[in-house]
Design a protein around this motif. Structure first.
Motif, PDB file in Angstrom:
ATOM      1  N   GLN A   1       6.302   5.224 -16.317  1.00 57.18           N
ATOM      2  CA  GLN A   1       7.218   4.639 -15.333  1.00 57.18           C
ATOM      3  C   GLN A   1       6.512   4.393 -13.994  1.00 57.18           C
ATOM      4  O   GLN A   1       6.635   3.320 -13.409  1.00 57.18           O
ATOM      5  CB  GLN A   1       8.427   5.541 -15.120  1.00 57.18           C
ATOM      6  N   SER A   2       5.757   5.361 -13.525  1.00 59.24           N
ATOM      7  CA  SER A   2       5.081   5.195 -12.242  1.00 59.24           C
ATOM      8  C   SER A   2       3.971   4.147 -12.334  1.00 59.24           C
ATOM      9  O   SER A   2       3.763   3.377 -11.386  1.00 59.24           O
ATOM     10  CB  SER A   2       4.543   6.529 -11.726  1.00 59.24           C
ATOM     11  N   ILE A   3       3.293   4.083 -13.449  1.00 62.44           N
ATOM     12  CA  ILE A   3       2.251   3.067 -13.636  1.00 62.44           C
ATOM     13  C   ILE A   3       2.877   1.675 -13.669  1.00 62.44           C
ATOM     14  O   ILE A   3       2.344   0.724 -13.097  1.00 62.44           O
ATOM     15  CB  ILE A   3       1.433   3.339 -14.915  1.00 62.44           C
TER      16      ILE A   3
ATOM     17  N   GLY B   1      -9.660   2.077  -5.848  1.00 62.26           N
ATOM     18  CA  GLY B   1      -9.452   0.637  -5.990  1.00 62.26           C
ATOM     19  C   GLY B   1      -8.357   0.119  -5.081  1.00 62.26           C
ATOM     20  O   GLY B   1      -8.460  -0.989  -4.530  1.00 62.26           O
ATOM     21  N   LEU B   2      -7.302   0.904  -4.889  1.00 58.16           N
ATOM     22  CA  LEU B   2      -6.215   0.484  -4.003  1.00 58.16           C
ATOM     23  C   LEU B   2      -6.700   0.310  -2.572  1.00 58.16           C
ATOM     24  O   LEU B   2      -6.268  -0.606  -1.865  1.00 58.16           O
ATOM     25  CB  LEU B   2      -5.066   1.499  -4.030  1.00 58.16           C
TER      26      LEU B   2
ATOM     27  N   SER C   1       3.910  -3.594 -10.744  1.00 61.63           N
ATOM     28  CA  SER C   1       4.789  -4.523 -10.023  1.00 61.63           C
ATOM     29  C   SER C   1       4.299  -4.735  -8.595  1.00 61.63           C
ATOM     30  O   SER C   1       4.300  -5.865  -8.094  1.00 61.63           O
ATOM     31  CB  SER C   1       6.226  -3.994 -10.008  1.00 61.63           C
ATOM     32  N   ALA C   2       3.890  -3.657  -7.944  1.00 63.07           N
ATOM     33  CA  ALA C   2       3.389  -3.768  -6.568  1.00 63.07           C
ATOM     34  C   ALA C   2       2.131  -4.627  -6.522  1.00 63.07           C
ATOM     35  O   ALA C   2       1.957  -5.449  -5.620  1.00 63.07           O
ATOM     36  CB  ALA C   2       3.114  -2.375  -5.997  1.00 63.07           C
ATOM     37  N   ILE C   3       1.264  -4.446  -7.495  1.00 61.98           N
ATOM     38  CA  ILE C   3       0.002  -5.196  -7.535  1.00 61.98           C
ATOM     39  C   ILE C   3       0.264  -6.686  -7.756  1.00 61.98           C
ATOM     40  O   ILE C   3      -0.313  -7.540  -7.089  1.00 61.98           O
ATOM     41  CB  ILE C   3      -0.932  -4.624  -8.612  1.00 61.98           C
TER      42      ILE C   3
ATOM     43  N   TYR D   1       0.829  -1.205   0.000  1.00 63.74           N
ATOM     44  CA  TYR D   1       0.000   0.000   0.000  1.00 63.74           C
ATOM     45  C   TYR D   1       0.863   1.254   0.000  1.00 63.74           C
ATOM     46  O   TYR D   1       0.569   2.219  -0.716  1.00 63.74           O
ATOM     47  CB  TYR D   1      -0.957  -0.015   1.186  1.00 63.74           C
ATOM     48  N   LYS D   2       1.937   1.229   0.755  1.00 66.02           N
ATOM     49  CA  LYS D   2       2.844   2.388   0.814  1.00 66.02           C
ATOM     50  C   LYS D   2       3.444   2.667  -0.563  1.00 66.02           C
ATOM     51  O   LYS D   2       3.418   3.798  -1.052  1.00 66.02           O
ATOM     52  CB  LYS D   2       3.948   2.129   1.839  1.00 66.02           C
ATOM     53  N   HIS D   3       3.990   1.637  -1.191  1.00 66.12           N
ATOM     54  CA  HIS D   3       4.631   1.819  -2.498  1.00 66.12           C
ATOM     55  C   HIS D   3       3.613   2.108  -3.595  1.00 66.12           C
ATOM     56  O   HIS D   3       3.861   2.938  -4.469  1.00 66.12           O
ATOM     57  CB  HIS D   3       5.484   0.601  -2.860  1.00 66.12           C
ATOM     58  N   ALA D   4       2.480   1.432  -3.546  1.00 66.30           N
ATOM     59  CA  ALA D   4       1.452   1.676  -4.557  1.00 66.30           C
ATOM     60  C   ALA D   4       0.916   3.105  -4.444  1.00 66.30           C
ATOM     61  O   ALA D   4       0.739   3.791  -5.457  1.00 66.30           O
ATOM     62  CB  ALA D   4       0.317   0.662  -4.411  1.00 66.30           C
ATOM     63  N   SER D   5       0.702   3.563  -3.221  1.00 62.44           N
ATOM     64  CA  SER D   5       0.225   4.932  -3.017  1.00 62.44           C
ATOM     65  C   SER D   5       1.242   5.952  -3.509  1.00 62.44           C
ATOM     66  O   SER D   5       0.886   6.948  -4.148  1.00 62.44           O
ATOM     67  CB  SER D   5      -0.069   5.180  -1.532  1.00 62.44           C
ATOM     68  N   LYS D   6       2.511   5.681  -3.233  1.00 63.62           N
ATOM     69  CA  LYS D   6       3.583   6.583  -3.684  1.00 63.62           C
ATOM     70  C   LYS D   6       3.608   6.654  -5.211  1.00 63.62           C
ATOM     71  O   LYS D   6       3.686   7.739  -5.790  1.00 63.62           O
ATOM     72  CB  LYS D   6       4.932   6.100  -3.156  1.00 63.62           C
TER      73      LYS D   6
END
Length: 124
Positions: free
Chosen positions: A56-58, A102-103, A63-65, A32-37
């Motif tokens: 790049q951010s997407i 969704g996150l 990867s986090a998902i 959640y931390k990395h996905a939110s960032k």
């Protein structure tokens, strides 16, 4: 609101076998931390019309998902990435807002699944 189809429980089961409930909780929290960032970085990139940074951010968000097994959510992120790669004119801010909502759902489902896995271990 996005539909979150399913979460692959085998990812959390594997984490539970390796490190128990603590490892599952740590990974969900890190997700959640990395996905939110990365979602915030995507938002900033969209606002600044920086296509390369948006992609790049997407990609990092994807990867986090995958790392937590939220496979039912990945198609929404893929759609956003493909649109950005093709420079499609979309309301990226609206899509990113949907992903943010969704996150929260994904995190909640992961936490509930982790509790279920932990309880099943105790009952077994």
């Amino acid at each position: 609101m996005l539909a979150i189809d399913y979460i692959d429980a085998s990812v959390l089961v594997r984490l539970n076998k390796i490190g128990g409930a603590d490892l599952m909780e740590k990974n969900i929290s890190m997700f959640y931390k990395h996905a939110s960032k990365n979602l915030e970085l995507a938002w900033q990139a969209a606002k600044g019309r920086d296509g390369a940074a948006l992609i790049q951010s997407i990609h990092k968000l994807q990867s986090a998902i995958w790392a937590v097994g939220a496979k039912g959510f990945i198609s929404h992120v893929d759609k956003l990435e493909k649109a950005a790669e093709k420079h499609e004119k979309l309301n990226y801010h609206a899509l990113l807002e949907e992903l943010a909502a969704g996150l929260i759902v994904v995190r909640s489902r992961l936490e509930n699944l982790a509790k279920y896995i932990t309880n099943e271990k105790i009952l077994a």
